[in-house]
Design a protein around this motif. Structure first.
Motif, PDB file in Angstrom:
ATOM      1  N   ASP A  96      -5.249 -11.471 -14.616  1.00 36.66           N
ATOM      2  CA  ASP A  96      -4.861 -12.309 -13.483  1.00 36.66           C
ATOM      3  C   ASP A  96      -4.593 -13.747 -13.909  1.00 36.66           C
ATOM      4  N   GLN A 100      -4.278 -11.113  -7.798  1.00 43.33           N
ATOM      5  CA  GLN A 100      -4.723  -9.816  -8.278  1.00 43.33           C
ATOM      6  C   GLN A 100      -4.472  -9.693  -9.772  1.00 43.33           C
ATOM      7  N   GLU A 101      -5.168  -8.781 -10.411  1.00 42.92           N
ATOM      8  CA  GLU A 101      -4.816  -8.432 -11.780  1.00 42.92           C
ATOM      9  C   GLU A 101      -3.424  -7.802 -11.771  1.00 42.92           C
ATOM     10  N   GLU A 102      -2.614  -8.196 -12.717  1.00 40.98           N
ATOM     11  CA  GLU A 102      -1.228  -7.760 -12.738  1.00 40.98           C
ATOM     12  C   GLU A 102      -0.906  -7.006 -14.028  1.00 40.98           C
ATOM     13  N   SER A 157       0.653  -9.776  -6.365  1.00 36.79           N
ATOM     14  CA  SER A 157       0.062 -10.986  -5.779  1.00 36.79           C
ATOM     15  C   SER A 157       1.071 -11.724  -4.912  1.00 36.79           C
TER      16      SER A 157
END
Length: 293
Positions: A194, A165-167, A215
């Protein structure tokens, strides 16, 4: 003793010393697992139990007053494991406490490590059995390291970590002198992204400790070619990325259930973040998966 599992995709080798992986090769002969060059780091894929990382001055105490004295990463990674069974696609190693271990960690336990090979995937399952009469606090983690770069003629910076996932996360500062973690000093590592491009300067001050990730799956891959490793760690709250600070040609992808003692923690084992408690006679199991891409 060394053992091997093999199928149409991979050849995977293991050792009873530490119950760990020693080789992951595809059918082209490409070696994915770090081969332990002592110039950089002599390890390969140790198992961390019953702590991950370090205790303050290598000491702690249990809630009922039992002393704990353990070096970094615990007490089993250099011990000899027993082969429990080996089938075509599965192998299991185990170890129980001895008197030396009891002097460091005052609980009787049985730790098993089962590796299951399916196509290009290796599932690693830890089984922790409390053989004692009291509740047993513990942590466990994997420390597999992979060659980076994977092929000659490439550079470390040709590779990246891609998160599921985008973090948006910061990472706390490791204290290299003690092996502990300064939770009050944090660095922005991912901001709406990500992807983390690898370079060896990332590890000049030790590991990157991801304690805020959404994630639970990452890929370590070449930035142009789709070759590399996928790591899935749904049961582990922490991910550590590490390489040696002398430009080691490897990257360790480490799923941990716990962390080194943090600056905001005391020295009671049961007070540490995400401590796991095994009741007497209870078997706890945690798994992660390595997939060759």
């Amino acid at each position: 003793m060394n053992y091997r599992l093999e199928n149409d995709d991979l050849c995977v080798e293991f050792t009873t010393r530490g119950g760990g992986l020693t080789s992951i090769r595809d059918k082209s002969g490409r070696e994915y697992l770090w081969q332990g060059d002592p110039l950089y780091w002599s390890g390969q894929a140790p198992v961390l139990f019953p702590i991950c990382g370090s205790l303050r001055e290598e000491q702690a105490v249990t809630e009922d007053g039992k002393p704990v004295h353990m070096p970094r990463h615990g007490i089993v990674r250099k011990e000899e494991f027993k082969l429990e069974f080996m089938y075509k696609d599965k192998i299991c190693f185990s170890i129980v406490e001895n008197e030396s271990m009891l002097s460091q960690f005052p609980y009787r336990f049985r730790l098993s490590i089962t590796y299951t090979l399916k196509e290009k995937q290796i599932q690693v399952t830890y089984g922790i059995l409390n053989r004692d009469t009291a509740n047993m606090p513990f942590f466990i983690g994997g420390h597999p390291a992979f060659n980076c770069p994977l092929d000659s003629g490439e550079d470390y910076s040709d590779y990246k970590i891609v998160f599921e996932q985008e973090e948006n996360c910061t990472v706390p500062a490791p204290v290299t002198e003690t092996g502990l973690i300064d939770m009050g000093t944090r660095t922005l590592m991912l901001e709406g992204s990500d992807t983390l491009r690898l370079n060896q300067d990332l590890f000049k001050k030790d590991a990157m400790i991801f304690d805020q990730l959404k994630s639970r799956k990452i890929q370590y891959i070449h930035r142009q070619e789709q070759k590399g490793i996928q790591l899935e760690f749904p049961q582990f709250p922490y991910l550590i990325l590490w390489s040696s600070n002398n430009n080691g040609p490897f990257i360790a992808l480490e799923p941990w259930s716990g962390l080194s003692t943090c600056s905001d923690e005391d020295d009671v084992l049961e007070h540490k973040r995400n401590v796991l408690i095994a009741e007497p006679g209870l078997l706890e199991e945690l798994s992660y998966t390595i997939t060759i891409l």
